[in-house]
Design a protein around this motif. Sequence first.
Motif, PDB file in Angstrom:
ATOM      1  N   LYS A  16     -35.115  -7.375   2.241  1.00  0.00           N
ATOM      2  CA  LYS A  16     -35.849  -6.963   3.758  1.00  0.00           C
ATOM      3  C   LYS A  16     -35.267  -7.831   4.522  1.00  0.00           C
ATOM      4  N   SER A  17     -35.311  -7.687   5.948  1.00  0.00           N
ATOM      5  CA  SER A  17     -34.312  -8.494   7.196  1.00  0.00           C
ATOM      6  C   SER A  17     -35.579  -9.186   8.012  1.00  0.00           C
ATOM      7  N   ILE A  18     -35.335 -10.217   8.578  1.00  0.00           N
ATOM      8  CA  ILE A  18     -36.647 -10.812   9.476  1.00  0.00           C
ATOM      9  C   ILE A  18     -35.222 -11.044  10.464  1.00  0.00           C
ATOM     10  N   VAL A  19     -35.902 -10.769  11.584  1.00  0.00           N
ATOM     11  CA  VAL A  19     -35.451 -11.497  13.251  1.00  0.00           C
ATOM     12  C   VAL A  19     -36.302 -13.095  12.959  1.00  0.00           C
ATOM     13  N   VAL A 112     -36.489  -4.457  15.602  1.00  0.00           N
ATOM     14  CA  VAL A 112     -36.894  -4.496  14.813  1.00  0.00           C
ATOM     15  C   VAL A 112     -37.359  -2.630  15.165  1.00  0.00           C
ATOM     16  N   LYS A 113     -37.653  -2.142  16.071  1.00  0.00           N
ATOM     17  CA  LYS A 113     -38.521  -0.816  16.253  1.00  0.00           C
ATOM     18  C   LYS A 113     -37.434   0.575  16.604  1.00  0.00           C
ATOM     19  N   MET A 114     -35.496  -0.205  16.379  1.00  0.00           N
ATOM     20  CA  MET A 114     -35.030   0.308  16.076  1.00  0.00           C
ATOM     21  C   MET A 114     -34.612   1.057  14.587  1.00  0.00           C
ATOM     22  N   GLY A 115     -35.548  -0.087  13.763  1.00  0.00           N
ATOM     23  CA  GLY A 115     -35.228  -0.178  12.111  1.00  0.00           C
ATOM     24  C   GLY A 115     -33.368  -0.564  12.232  1.00  0.00           C
ATOM     25  N   LYS A 116     -33.288  -2.143  13.043  1.00  0.00           N
ATOM     26  CA  LYS A 116     -32.313  -2.783  12.561  1.00  0.00           C
ATOM     27  C   LYS A 116     -32.821  -4.384  11.583  1.00  0.00           C
ATOM     28  N   ALA A 117     -34.187  -4.328  11.559  1.00  0.00           N
ATOM     29  CA  ALA A 117     -34.431  -5.322  11.253  1.00  0.00           C
ATOM     30  C   ALA A 117     -36.048  -5.339  10.313  1.00  0.00           C
ATOM     31  N   ASP A 118     -36.693  -5.156  10.099  1.00  0.00           N
ATOM     32  CA  ASP A 118     -37.260  -5.401   9.112  1.00  0.00           C
ATOM     33  C   ASP A 118     -38.962  -5.365  10.267  1.00  0.00           C
TER      34      ASP A 118
END
Length: 321
Positions: A16-19, A112-118
């Motif tokens: 998973k990815s976090i911004v 997050v909204k665009m699926g670039k981060a979870d």
Amino acid sequence: MSIFENFETKLRAESKSIVFTEGADARILSAASRLLAGKTLHVILLGDPDAVQKAAADAGFDITGAEIINPTSYEGFEEMVTKMVELRKGKMTEEQCRAALSKSNYFGTMLVKMGKADCLLGGATYSTADTVRPALQLIKCKPGIQSVSSCFILMRGDECIAMGDCAINIDPSEDEIVESTVETAHTAEIFGIDPRVALLSYSTKGSGKGETVDKMRNATARVQAAHPELKVDGELQFDAAVAPEVGQLKAPGSTVAGYANTFIFPNINAGNIGYKIAQRLGGFEAYGPILQGLNAPINDLSRGCNAEEVYKMALITAALI
């Protein structure tokens, strides 16, 4: 194995990815270096790459492997503007969307909204409102949920309890209490708590009168009817909720009174004061506010947080996915 070790193990297997919205903050960099070293999460840091790299080097943090994005030079910025204009149609102009997306809180939320981060963690240097507002506008509530709420998880040794809503809704309506009760119970379960939920008041089972008493009593009845699988009782005074001898005297036969481990407060005054008393006088470590009811995990940090708290909140945020 602690709950955080469980989270680490789970997340290593999930990629998973976090911004992080404040990429150059030393506390963020410390947490990011630990997440990267443990191969726990893919880390996205927002900010000027040169400034972020310099801050990391100056503080001695290795952020090799982190993705660093400057919102103002992001190659997908125009696509993001178009998407936000669509989401905020009639509420924000293109110019307003462009200006908002130049700020890391809106930019990170759109990733997050665009699926670039979870998921997203922010707020180390700005207010809760500045984290929650973009989330409400862009991520929005889960289907069937009308309001966002929050809870804190408090830990002391092996003891773990949940408290909500301590940070978002100032004077929640009965409907909002119902939603936050169910959401807080579900959050508690993620932390290994078998929730026994007390809706708190200055009254126990009609011993006092007032609008907030009615609100908590009515909300209890509605949750019990809609979710018979949950152990919920109210309205209960705090001593009736946690002390068996008091609970069974004031609410005989209750499966919650005297044994509660998940607490719902009637308003933000009570909730905020309550969790801080537990933290400062009771010796509990407090983690939160954990935002509940959103379509994706977006969480807020206290501006007084330390690097350890950032690291653990990152694990919590990603574990909510």
